[in-house]
Design a protein around this motif. Structure first.
Motif, PDB file in Angstrom:
ATOM      1  N   GLY A  26       0.828  -1.196   0.000  1.00 21.88           N
ATOM      2  CA  GLY A  26       0.000   0.000   0.000  1.00 21.88           C
ATOM      3  C   GLY A  26       0.864   1.248   0.000  1.00 21.88           C
ATOM      4  N   VAL A  27       0.252   2.374  -0.313  1.00 16.90           N
ATOM      5  CA  VAL A  27       1.020   3.622  -0.352  1.00 16.90           C
ATOM      6  C   VAL A  27       1.581   3.956   1.026  1.00 16.90           C
ATOM      7  N   HIS A  28       0.890   3.532   2.078  1.00 18.80           N
ATOM      8  CA  HIS A  28       1.375   3.801   3.435  1.00 18.80           C
ATOM      9  C   HIS A  28       2.641   2.999   3.740  1.00 18.80           C
ATOM     10  N   ASN A  29       2.752   1.777   3.139  1.00 14.94           N
ATOM     11  CA  ASN A  29       3.966   0.981   3.331  1.00 14.94           C
ATOM     12  C   ASN A  29       5.177   1.706   2.767  1.00 14.94           C
ATOM     13  N   VAL A  30       5.005   2.301   1.595  1.00 10.44           N
ATOM     14  CA  VAL A  30       6.111   3.013   0.939  1.00 10.44           C
ATOM     15  C   VAL A  30       6.504   4.244   1.737  1.00 10.44           C
ATOM     16  N   GLU A  31       5.523   5.055   2.100  1.00  4.34           N
ATOM     17  CA  GLU A  31       5.814   6.294   2.819  1.00  4.34           C
ATOM     18  C   GLU A  31       6.332   6.009   4.228  1.00  4.34           C
ATOM     19  N   GLY A  32       5.774   4.996   4.869  1.00 11.19           N
ATOM     20  CA  GLY A  32       6.224   4.647   6.212  1.00 11.19           C
ATOM     21  C   GLY A  32       7.631   4.095   6.239  1.00 11.19           C
ATOM     22  N   HIS A  33       8.031   3.429   5.153  1.00  7.69           N
ATOM     23  CA  HIS A  33       9.402   2.916   5.061  1.00  7.69           C
ATOM     24  C   HIS A  33      10.398   4.068   4.946  1.00  7.69           C
ATOM     25  N   LYS A  34       9.992   5.129   4.283  1.00  8.28           N
ATOM     26  CA  LYS A  34      10.866   6.309   4.158  1.00  8.28           C
ATOM     27  C   LYS A  34      10.973   7.040   5.484  1.00  8.28           C
ATOM     28  N   ASP A  35       9.839   7.186   6.157  1.00 15.75           N
ATOM     29  CA  ASP A  35       9.781   7.937   7.414  1.00 15.75           C
ATOM     30  C   ASP A  35       8.599   7.411   8.221  1.00 15.75           C
ATOM     31  N   VAL A  36       8.861   6.793   9.357  1.00 11.49           N
ATOM     32  CA  VAL A  36       7.816   6.164  10.153  1.00 11.49           C
ATOM     33  C   VAL A  36       6.742   7.167  10.584  1.00 11.49           C
ATOM     34  N   ARG A  37       7.104   8.450  10.645  1.00 11.34           N
ATOM     35  CA  ARG A  37       6.130   9.469  11.040  1.00 11.34           C
ATOM     36  C   ARG A  37       5.053   9.660   9.975  1.00 11.34           C
ATOM     37  N   ALA A  38       5.307   9.164   8.774  1.00  9.27           N
ATOM     38  CA  ALA A  38       4.334   9.301   7.688  1.00  9.27           C
ATOM     39  C   ALA A  38       3.043   8.545   7.986  1.00  9.27           C
ATOM     40  N   TYR A  39       3.119   7.522   8.846  1.00  6.95           N
ATOM     41  CA  TYR A  39       1.909   6.773   9.192  1.00  6.95           C
ATOM     42  C   TYR A  39       0.859   7.660   9.860  1.00  6.95           C
ATOM     43  N   LEU A  40       1.280   8.801  10.377  1.00  7.41           N
ATOM     44  CA  LEU A  40       0.365   9.717  11.042  1.00  7.41           C
ATOM     45  C   LEU A  40      -0.267  10.709  10.064  1.00  7.41           C
ATOM     46  N   SER A  41       0.087  10.618   8.801  1.00  5.93           N
ATOM     47  CA  SER A  41      -0.385  11.587   7.823  1.00  5.93           C
ATOM     48  C   SER A  41      -1.851  11.355   7.454  1.00  5.93           C
ATOM     49  N   PRO A  42      -2.690  12.388   7.549  1.00  2.58           N
ATOM     50  CA  PRO A  42      -4.095  12.269   7.121  1.00  2.58           C
ATOM     51  C   PRO A  42      -4.224  11.953   5.632  1.00  2.58           C
ATOM     52  N   ALA A  43      -3.189  12.266   4.853  1.00  2.71           N
ATOM     53  CA  ALA A  43      -3.224  11.994   3.411  1.00  2.71           C
ATOM     54  C   ALA A  43      -3.256  10.503   3.112  1.00  2.71           C
ATOM     55  N   LEU A  44      -2.894   9.668   4.095  1.00  2.21           N
ATOM     56  CA  LEU A  44      -2.863   8.218   3.900  1.00  2.21           C
ATOM     57  C   LEU A  44      -4.133   7.541   4.406  1.00  2.21           C
ATOM     58  N   LEU A  45      -5.184   8.304   4.638  1.00  5.36           N
ATOM     59  CA  LEU A  45      -6.442   7.756   5.125  1.00  5.36           C
ATOM     60  C   LEU A  45      -6.900   6.595   4.252  1.00  5.36           C
ATOM     61  N   ASP A  46      -7.150   5.430   4.876  1.00  6.26           N
ATOM     62  CA  ASP A  46      -7.608   4.225   4.184  1.00  6.26           C
ATOM     63  C   ASP A  46      -6.764   3.974   2.929  1.00  6.26           C
ATOM     64  N   ALA A  47      -5.488   3.793   3.151  1.00  4.24           N
ATOM     65  CA  ALA A  47      -4.501   3.724   2.059  1.00  4.24           C
ATOM     66  C   ALA A  47      -4.835   2.650   1.024  1.00  4.24           C
ATOM     67  N   GLN A  48      -4.613   2.987  -0.244  1.00  7.74           N
ATOM     68  CA  GLN A  48      -4.857   2.072  -1.354  1.00  7.74           C
ATOM     69  C   GLN A  48      -3.559   1.376  -1.765  1.00  7.74           C
ATOM     70  N   LEU A  49      -3.655   0.474  -2.722  1.00 12.06           N
ATOM     71  CA  LEU A  49      -2.482  -0.231  -3.234  1.00 12.06           C
ATOM     72  C   LEU A  49      -1.678   0.658  -4.171  1.00 12.06           C
ATOM     73  N   THR A  50      -0.382   0.388  -4.204  1.00 13.39           N
ATOM     74  CA  THR A  50       0.514   1.037  -5.166  1.00 13.39           C
ATOM     75  C   THR A  50       0.492   0.252  -6.479  1.00 13.39           C
ATOM     76  N   PRO A  51       1.063   0.802  -7.557  1.00 17.85           N
ATOM     77  CA  PRO A  51       1.199   0.014  -8.792  1.00 17.85           C
ATOM     78  C   PRO A  51       1.961  -1.289  -8.564  1.00 17.85           C
ATOM     79  N   LEU A  52       3.006  -1.249  -7.722  1.00 15.01           N
ATOM     80  CA  LEU A  52       3.727  -2.483  -7.396  1.00 15.01           C
ATOM     81  C   LEU A  52       2.806  -3.440  -6.647  1.00 15.01           C
TER      82      LEU A  52
END
Length: 269
Positions: A26-52
């Motif tokens: 999911g998009v949250h997996n990618v962003e969270g891997h870059k920066d764990v604080r990204a999991y708190l981002s409202p932009a990731l609400l009900d995260a969808q799948l990435t192209p990968l």
């Protein structure tokens, strides 16, 4: 005689086969891997799948088709979050949906900004969404689900009837569900599977839910088995498990069983 047998026998009608699947990337997996604080981002609400993630779905779909699993599964249970439903219908759903085919699609075209074609509900098992197998609740917006009204629009042929509230009342912005609570919820969910008549069930869920639930079951096993249960799930990984009814939750006999007759009965016929 050594009574410490390393194996166990259970009547077949007291067993089910469950196939545990973690959602694809999911998009949250990618962003969270870059920066764990990204999991708190409202932009990731009900995260969808990435192209990968969708490529991972396609690979797992090919696997379950080639190994014959697609024809054996009688029911698919999915968490009602976008990434798990996308994974579930992509792996276990029918082919591409066309307007000429009767029935509602499992997923409408482009659901969740996926860019994917609509997925048919024909020639596949029924799909059931349940809150019980959701990811660990609270704090992280990526783990807050969309309204059921929206979910039904995107996934018309998934059954949401067992979800009581349209909006997500379980997720709280300031309270994170404990690991122990997740495990207890997971074990209650596994017990609930015995209320279903299906014997081969696929469950599409999340890293935290699967990890904490299996860790609890691993406490009763040999260390080697526990180590296998406790291994963390990769994205779109599938594991097969045998669920055994040790508490008489089931009552049916297997259809292949035959009562036979003892010698006395046989001599009367």
């Amino acid at each position: 005689m050594d009574t410490g047998a390393g194996t166990a026998l259970y009547p077949l009608h007291r067993c089910k086969t469950i196939y545990l699947v973690r959602h694809a990337q999911g998009v949250h997996n990618v962003e969270g891997h870059k920066d764990v604080r990204a999991y708190l981002s409202p932009a990731l609400l009900d995260a969808q799948l990435t192209p990968l993630g969708w490529s991972q779905v396609d690979c797992l779909r090919e696997h379950v088709t080639k190994c014959g699993l697609a024809k054996k599964i009688e029911l698919v249970i999915t968490s009602p979050l976008l990434r798990t439903m996308q994974t579930a219908v992509g792996v276990f759903g029918g082919g591409n949906y066309t307007d000429e085919v009767s029935g509602s699609p499992l997923m409408v075209e482009g659901a969740g900004h996926s860019g994917r074609q609509a997925i048919s509900s024909l020639n596949c098992p029924p799909f059931l969404a349940l809150e019980a197998c959701r990811e660990r609740l609270g704090v992280n917006p990526c783990d807050k689900r969309s309204s059921i009204t929206k979910c039904r629009t995107l996934f018309p042929a998934i059954d949401f009837s067992l979800i009581e509230n349209d909006e997500d009342v379980l997720w709280e912005p300031d309270v994170r569900e404990t690991r122990e609570a997740v495990a207890a919820r997971g074990m209650k969910f596994i017990d609930w599977l015995w209320t279903r008549e299906e014997k081969e069930i696929a469950i599409v869920s999340h890293w935290g839910f699967l990890r904490h639930t299996l860790n609890m079951y691993g406490k009763e096993c040999h260390p080697t088995v526990a180590q296998e249960l406790n291994k963390q799930f990769a994205n779109c990984e599938l594991r097969s498990m045998v669920l055994v009814d040790r508490r008489m939750l089931g009552s049916d006999t297997h259809t292949c069983n035959f009562p036979g007759m003892d010698v006395g009965e046989a001599s009367k016929n």
